[in-house]
Design a protein around this motif. Structure first.
Motif, PDB file in Angstrom:
ATOM      1  N   THR A   1       0.848  -0.976   0.018  1.00 57.46           N
ATOM      2  CA  THR A   1       0.015  -0.097  -0.118  1.00 57.46           C
ATOM      3  C   THR A   1       1.011   1.276  -0.098  1.00 57.46           C
ATOM      4  OG1 THR A   1      -1.725  -1.130   1.165  1.00 57.46           O
ATOM      5  CG2 THR A   1      -1.813   1.239   1.221  1.00 57.46           C
ATOM      6  N   THR A   2       0.568   2.300  -0.883  1.00 56.53           N
ATOM      7  CA  THR A   2       1.387   3.460  -1.090  1.00 56.53           C
ATOM      8  C   THR A   2       0.843   4.577  -0.394  1.00 56.53           C
ATOM      9  OG1 THR A   2       0.438   4.059  -3.338  1.00 56.53           O
ATOM     10  CG2 THR A   2       2.248   2.524  -3.369  1.00 56.53           C
TER      11      THR A   2
ATOM     12  N   ILE B   1      -0.450   7.185  -1.883  1.00 60.54           N
ATOM     13  CA  ILE B   1      -1.306   7.735  -2.751  1.00 60.54           C
ATOM     14  C   ILE B   1      -2.401   6.881  -2.580  1.00 60.54           C
ATOM     15  CG2 ILE B   1      -0.686   6.791  -4.813  1.00 60.54           C
ATOM     16  CD1 ILE B   1      -1.767   9.184  -6.361  1.00 60.54           C
ATOM     17  N   ASP B   2      -2.242   5.541  -2.558  1.00 50.74           N
ATOM     18  CA  ASP B   2      -3.472   4.605  -2.345  1.00 50.74           C
ATOM     19  C   ASP B   2      -4.146   4.666  -0.954  1.00 50.74           C
ATOM     20  OD1 ASP B   2      -2.575   3.038  -4.570  1.00 50.74           O
ATOM     21  OD2 ASP B   2      -1.290   1.651  -3.320  1.00 50.74           O
TER      22      ASP B   2
ATOM     23  N   TYR C   1      -2.508  13.651  -7.580  1.00 52.67           N
ATOM     24  CA  TYR C   1      -0.884  13.029  -7.564  1.00 52.67           C
ATOM     25  C   TYR C   1      -0.180  14.397  -7.572  1.00 52.67           C
ATOM     26  CZ  TYR C   1       3.038  10.381  -9.076  1.00 52.67           C
ATOM     27  OH  TYR C   1       4.253   9.839  -9.103  1.00 52.67           O
TER      28      TYR C   1
ATOM     29  N   SER D   1       2.730  15.456  -4.775  1.00 52.47           N
ATOM     30  CA  SER D   1       4.070  15.753  -5.082  1.00 52.47           C
ATOM     31  C   SER D   1       4.263  17.113  -4.741  1.00 52.47           C
ATOM     32  CB  SER D   1       4.223  15.816  -6.751  1.00 52.47           C
ATOM     33  OG  SER D   1       3.665  14.243  -7.197  1.00 52.47           O
TER      34      SER D   1
ATOM     35  N   LYS E   1       6.039  11.964  -1.836  1.00 58.12           N
ATOM     36  CA  LYS E   1       6.455  10.972  -2.775  1.00 58.12           C
ATOM     37  C   LYS E   1       5.175  10.183  -2.824  1.00 58.12           C
ATOM     38  CE  LYS E   1      11.349  10.686  -1.390  1.00 58.12           C
ATOM     39  NZ  LYS E   1      12.356  10.356  -0.540  1.00 58.12           N
ATOM     40  N   PRO E   2       4.513  10.473  -3.750  1.00 54.91           N
ATOM     41  CA  PRO E   2       3.114   9.590  -3.798  1.00 54.91           C
ATOM     42  C   PRO E   2       3.367   8.130  -3.715  1.00 54.91           C
ATOM     43  CG  PRO E   2       3.030  11.470  -5.383  1.00 54.91           C
ATOM     44  CD  PRO E   2       4.569  11.293  -4.887  1.00 54.91           C
ATOM     45  N   GLU E   3       4.438   7.509  -4.480  1.00 56.70           N
ATOM     46  CA  GLU E   3       4.277   6.137  -4.768  1.00 56.70           C
ATOM     47  C   GLU E   3       5.144   5.352  -3.684  1.00 56.70           C
ATOM     48  OE1 GLU E   3       2.958   4.854  -7.066  1.00 56.70           O
ATOM     49  OE2 GLU E   3       2.494   6.566  -8.546  1.00 56.70           O
ATOM     50  N   GLN E   4       5.493   6.208  -2.684  1.00 59.51           N
ATOM     51  CA  GLN E   4       6.361   5.522  -1.516  1.00 59.51           C
ATOM     52  C   GLN E   4       5.468   4.574  -0.482  1.00 59.51           C
ATOM     53  OE1 GLN E   4       7.811   8.154   1.419  1.00 59.51           O
ATOM     54  NE2 GLN E   4       9.263   6.580   2.453  1.00 59.51           N
ATOM     55  N   VAL E   5       5.642   3.360  -0.443  1.00 62.49           N
ATOM     56  CA  VAL E   5       5.114   2.414   0.212  1.00 62.49           C
ATOM     57  C   VAL E   5       5.017   2.775   1.742  1.00 62.49           C
ATOM     58  CG1 VAL E   5       4.784  -0.168   0.938  1.00 62.49           C
ATOM     59  CG2 VAL E   5       5.691   0.416  -1.390  1.00 62.49           C
TER      60      VAL E   5
END
Length: 480
Positions: free
Chosen positions: A410-411, A413-414, A429, A433, A446-450
């Protein structure tokens, strides 16, 4: 019966010295009367007067001799009434409770009388119009809630503030419905009504002010003083109660009780009143005024109560320390001296807030208030980790609370999208950012960071999102 408080405590002088009493048009200084009496006979009353807890006494000669002597002669019984017209008392009622606590600490017995009957009548004192009628079921529920609140405060006082070397008096919580429920209107009027005179009842300030208003006054409200007077009589006969405590706007009702008892039994009884608790702009702190600070946690949290007293203006804090705490006056003086030497530390404000919060909500409530303060105003991650689900929801009342399953990978952004914290698509997004989202008081871009445990997910399984300045979201993570 109700204990709304009338007077002022916003800018009490150092010794809260000028306490006045009115009778037949003459204003008399209660403090000067106590000074003229023997010091051995005026300890408790003089102490309460110096703190500003007492304002008026009735009858007028009581403060000089009779009442101090009565209190010195042995344990007496004191009562104060609280009408359950809401499901919680408020800080405007707290001073009356504190008055009872002072009497109990001095070894006297106290009665807290809940007006299960009189709440259905409605006290006109201090009101500009008649209150909406309450059903018996609502009054019963309110009575249960207020009973629990009063018992909690008395318990907190005994645990945290009472001098263990002194034996306290007893405390009894009663409901006046218990002595009215089996009476019919004809027997009640036949026994009690004949002792009241219309001229005297019409002369009361609470009656006069309402009769001059556009809406006038109903017969129901007009009879309120009869019921409160009979309450005093009943408590005098059954419990030997000779002292009634109430707000200054209850002075007319206190007089009615004194006169009724004097006619029926000839026994001498006394009334004492407490001053009004006001806001920084002079408004009465009560539910009618619309600015109530409640004593029940589900209406005003320990954090909110703590902040209320912490934010009091500088010119009010000394008076409030004398009124709302049990600190010795010498200690209050030391606190104020420290405050004057270093105002930025706000030592007096912090002590005031801590003492009141501990009285109302106990040690755990005070610790909760301090955790919430650190988490909200000092961005303390440690405080966030120590907070319970309940505390977080209390602190961020308007924040949506979600329980989500923590899935692997799960990131950021999720998580944001699952709680609708950001818009769908490129705009959300971009917000991430650009650093518009904060997680547990830390800015993220960092949207994609887990999601990382101990960074994004606290040790208590919670995550606090903030989008912009004021939009909060709380997630309670459930493990797979």
């Amino acid at each position: 019966m109700a204990a709304p408080l009338v007077g002022t405590c916003r800018s009490l002088p150092r010794h809260a010295s000028c306490v006045l009493l009115r009778r037949t048009g003459a204003w008399l200084s209660l403090r000067s009367k106590l000074h003229r009496s023997s010091p051995a006979h005026s300890g408790l009353l003089f102490s309460l007067n110096r703190r500003g807890v007492l304002k008026d006494s009735f009858p007028e000669n009581a403060a000089q001799d009779q009442l101090p002597r009565l209190l010195q002669s042995g344990a007496q019984t004191v009562y104060c009434g609280f009408d359950p017209t809401a499901d919680s008392l408020h800080v405007g009622n707290l001073l009356a409770i504190i008055g009872l606590l002072h009497f109990r600490s001095a070894g006297h017995h106290v009665l807290a009388v809940l007006g299960g009957a009189t709440a259905q009548i409605g006290d006109p004192s201090g009101k500009t119009s008649e209150r909406e009628p309450l059903s018996a079921d609502v009054v019963e529920a309110n009575t249960r809630s207020i009973r629990e609140s009063i018992q909690r405060i008395f318990s907190n006082h005994e645990v945290h503030f009472h001098d263990a070397s002194r034996k306290p008096g007893t405390v009894t919580v009663l409901n006046n419905l218990s002595w009215y429920k089996d009476w019919g209107v004809v027997p009640f009027l036949s026994e009690a009504g004949r002792h009241f005179r219309m001229g005297t009842m019409l002369s009361r300030h609470s009656v006069q002010s309402r009769l001059k208003s556009a809406d006038g006054m109903s017969l129901t409200e007009f009879t309120y003083q009869v019921f409160q007077a009979y309450d005093f009589h009943h408590l005098n006969q059954v419990y030997g109660c000779r002292i009634q405590l109430g707000g200054t706007d209850q002075l007319g009702n206190l007089m009615s009780g004194h006169e009724y008892i004097h006619k029926v039994s000839g026994e001498e009884v006394y009334g004492l009143t407490t001053p009004l608790v006001t806001s920084s702009v002079g408004d009465k702190l009560g539910k009618t005024a619309g600015n109530a600070v409640w004593l029940n946690r589900d209406k005003t949290t320990p954090f909110e109560l703590y902040q209320f007293f912490l934010r009091q203006p500088d010119n009010a804090v000394e008076g409030y320390l004398k009124l709302f705490t049990f600190l010795p006056l010498a200690e209050v003086e030391r606190l104020m001296e420290q405050q004057r030497e270093d105002p930025g530390k706000r030592l007096a404000h912090k002590r005031l807030a801590a003492e009141v919060t501990k009285l109302v909500h106990g040690k755990e409530g005070l610790e909760s208030a301090k955790r919430c303060t650190m988490a909200l105003y000092h961005s303390s991650v440690q405080a966030l980790e120590q907070m319970s689900d309940e505390e977080l929801q209390e602190l961020f009342r308007e924040a949506p609370f979600h329980e989500l399953l923590l899935e692997p990978g799960t990131t950021v952004i999720d998580a944001c999208r699952r709680v609708n914290a950001i818009p769908e698509g490129p705009r959300g997004y971009q917000m991430l950012s650009d650093g518009a989202v904060w997680i547990n008081h830390r800015q993220t871009n960092k949207p994609e960071q887990v999601l990382v445990p101990k960074l994004h997910i606290l040790s208590n399984g919670l995550t606090l999102f903030r989008v912009g300045k004021k939009n909060f979201y709380i997630i309670k993570w459930l493990s797979l």
